[in-house]
Design a protein around this motif. Sequence first.
Motif, PDB file in Angstrom:
ATOM      1  N   ALA A 178      -9.419   1.193   4.567  1.00  0.00           N
ATOM      2  CA  ALA A 178      -8.385   1.528   5.426  1.00  0.00           C
ATOM      3  C   ALA A 178      -8.613   2.576   6.351  1.00  0.00           C
ATOM      4  CB  ALA A 178      -6.946   1.793   4.551  1.00  0.00           C
ATOM      5  N   SER A 198      -1.474   1.409  -1.532  1.00  0.00           N
ATOM      6  CA  SER A 198      -0.384   1.584  -0.676  1.00  0.00           C
ATOM      7  C   SER A 198      -1.011   2.025   0.555  1.00  0.00           C
ATOM      8  CB  SER A 198       0.640   2.704  -1.542  1.00  0.00           C
ATOM      9  OG  SER A 198      -0.166   3.927  -1.924  1.00  0.00           O
ATOM     10  N   LEU A 199      -1.919   2.854   0.722  1.00  0.00           N
ATOM     11  CA  LEU A 199      -2.596   3.139   2.112  1.00  0.00           C
ATOM     12  C   LEU A 199      -3.058   1.846   2.634  1.00  0.00           C
ATOM     13  CD1 LEU A 199      -3.347   5.775   4.041  1.00  0.00           C
ATOM     14  CD2 LEU A 199      -5.505   5.077   3.378  1.00  0.00           C
ATOM     15  N   ARG A 255      -1.918  -1.011   2.277  1.00  0.00           N
ATOM     16  CA  ARG A 255      -0.953  -2.110   2.764  1.00  0.00           C
ATOM     17  C   ARG A 255      -0.227  -1.538   4.072  1.00  0.00           C
ATOM     18  NH1 ARG A 255       2.059  -5.445  -1.324  1.00  0.00           N
ATOM     19  NH2 ARG A 255       3.774  -5.022   0.001  1.00  0.00           N
ATOM     20  N   ARG A 256      -0.045  -0.337   4.012  1.00  0.00           N
ATOM     21  CA  ARG A 256       0.817   0.428   5.155  1.00  0.00           C
ATOM     22  C   ARG A 256      -0.215   0.284   6.252  1.00  0.00           C
ATOM     23  NH1 ARG A 256       1.308   6.591   5.075  1.00  0.00           N
ATOM     24  NH2 ARG A 256      -0.317   6.214   6.815  1.00  0.00           N
ATOM     25  N   GLU A 257      -1.680   0.437   6.305  1.00  0.00           N
ATOM     26  CA  GLU A 257      -2.172   0.357   7.462  1.00  0.00           C
ATOM     27  C   GLU A 257      -2.684  -0.963   7.936  1.00  0.00           C
ATOM     28  OE1 GLU A 257      -4.176   2.937   9.319  1.00  0.00           O
ATOM     29  OE2 GLU A 257      -2.470   4.030   8.519  1.00  0.00           O
ATOM     30  N   SER A 258      -2.524  -1.892   6.866  1.00  0.00           N
ATOM     31  CA  SER A 258      -3.054  -3.179   7.122  1.00  0.00           C
ATOM     32  C   SER A 258      -2.192  -4.192   8.103  1.00  0.00           C
ATOM     33  CB  SER A 258      -3.242  -4.053   6.034  1.00  0.00           C
ATOM     34  OG  SER A 258      -1.860  -4.267   5.349  1.00  0.00           O
ATOM     35  N   ARG A 259      -0.676  -3.570   8.085  1.00  0.00           N
ATOM     36  CA  ARG A 259      -0.065  -4.321   9.334  1.00  0.00           C
ATOM     37  C   ARG A 259      -0.625  -4.062  10.701  1.00  0.00           C
ATOM     38  NH1 ARG A 259       5.692  -4.188   9.080  1.00  0.00           N
ATOM     39  NH2 ARG A 259       5.542  -2.484  10.624  1.00  0.00           N
TER      40      ARG A 259
END
Lengths: 245, 271
Positions: free
Chosen positions: B166, B258-259, B261-265
Amino acid sequence: MPAAIEVTGVSKSFRIPHEQRTYFKEYFLHPFRRTSYERNDALDDVSFTIERGEFFGIFGPNGSGKSTLLRILAGIYVPDAGRVRITGRLSPFIELGVGFNFELNARDNIRVNCALAGLTTNEVAARFDEILAFAELERFVDQKLKNYSSGMLMRLAYSIAIQIPFDILLLDEVLAVGDQSFQEKCFATFEEFKQDGKTVILVTHDLPLLSRFADRVLLLEHGVVSGVGPFDELVDAYRESALVG
Amino acid sequence: MDARGRRTGVGYYLRVLRVVGGIEFKAKYAGAALGYLWSLAKPLAYFGVLWLVFAHLLRTSNQTDNFTIFLLMGILLYWFFVDSVSAMLPSVVERGSILRRLAFPPILVPLSASIGICVTFFANTSAIAVFIAADRVTPHPVWLVLPLLLIELYVFSVGVGLLLAALFVRFRDVGQVWDLASQLLFFASAVFYPIGIVPEWAQKVAFLNPFLQIMQDARHVVLGSSGPNDLSVTDVYGAWGRLFSIAIVALVFVAGISLFRRESRFFAERV
């Protein structure tokens, strides 16, 4: 019954930095320098509704935001503002053939792509022969895709895409490749989708195709909706803007 | 029905990874015997050189019994960890064009990359089991703990790999930092020497890395203690040391997920 797709006030802009800051050094050397950006408003306040079972065309000149809009519908891009409401299962394939691994044969590519699209091993097995038959590639099933022609790749990709259970199919410029007889086969599937009440959203420059199949079209110019309605009413506006650029 | 249809849930992720893993496995063995031998060559070359240099040295100073297997296990586990992270790190950037054109959960990209490494690891381990048989180490029921340790190591490498993958989308330096860090890890984490020979403060620092706890526990399970300096995490951090180490693994894993998931948007537009 709710609409298949409801788009309200969607905007999306991309910031293209004049100098890319992808290394730590640039943050340490120039911590206060404001990076200057070129703002590219790809979509500006786009709203429209697509009913269930509609064949909906999106067209417009190059760079008008068609692909961005399609990717937002697919959930690949997150809109800056506005809402997208989808009712029904979306097909995951926006552009055909991008999930292919050219070092693998057709058999393995079908298995990987179908698994990615959510099918179980049994479901893949049940559809396997039909995928090959529709693509007319039975003889080439054990060949690596790097030896396929672009037409063969497109046939395989379309054949996989329509075997995945979906309610809404999003497609970006798909039928550019493929010979006449395969195109006619694809058109036949469009008719079937219509009868099955499936929604198809197609981004294309192929005006005859839109005139033949699209129930309604959306004309997009510079990220703004110029009109939504029957193809005949919008085609003149499109011709004009495409000529002016 | 959700717009993603069936492209959600643990079952979906496992199915994709199983299909990808199976195909990787097949591709590795069908018509590519030499390709596989190369992936065995790296750990064996490391093993050969280190064995020549250190076997005599450590044996004469009575540091390790069974140095052959001690070293082999260290090297295999080290490369399993480093190769998984190295495969995951650039995976998102490399597959950018697919992420922009196919609607599927981006986390499958680094996870499939790590599956290929698992396949190689298991093949290498079975090849190297020959050495273990030759060295007359007899299997013991306590070896059943090994799969748990491997799971812990895999979870740790996935956590680190997701974090770095990420970050790599934003900062291309992460690649160089990881190259350096993984080199240092090789020399600093007792792959080819018993950890007890470094000063006590250095042991405390080294055992902050769960990799060392996992490697040492695996060695102790197979070999027993190889000598007075072959310490485990509990020798350095007390009875709770192992739990402490597992807690770090869990923390890194949760942080990685969690990082990511947040960044993958925003991966599709940034890569």
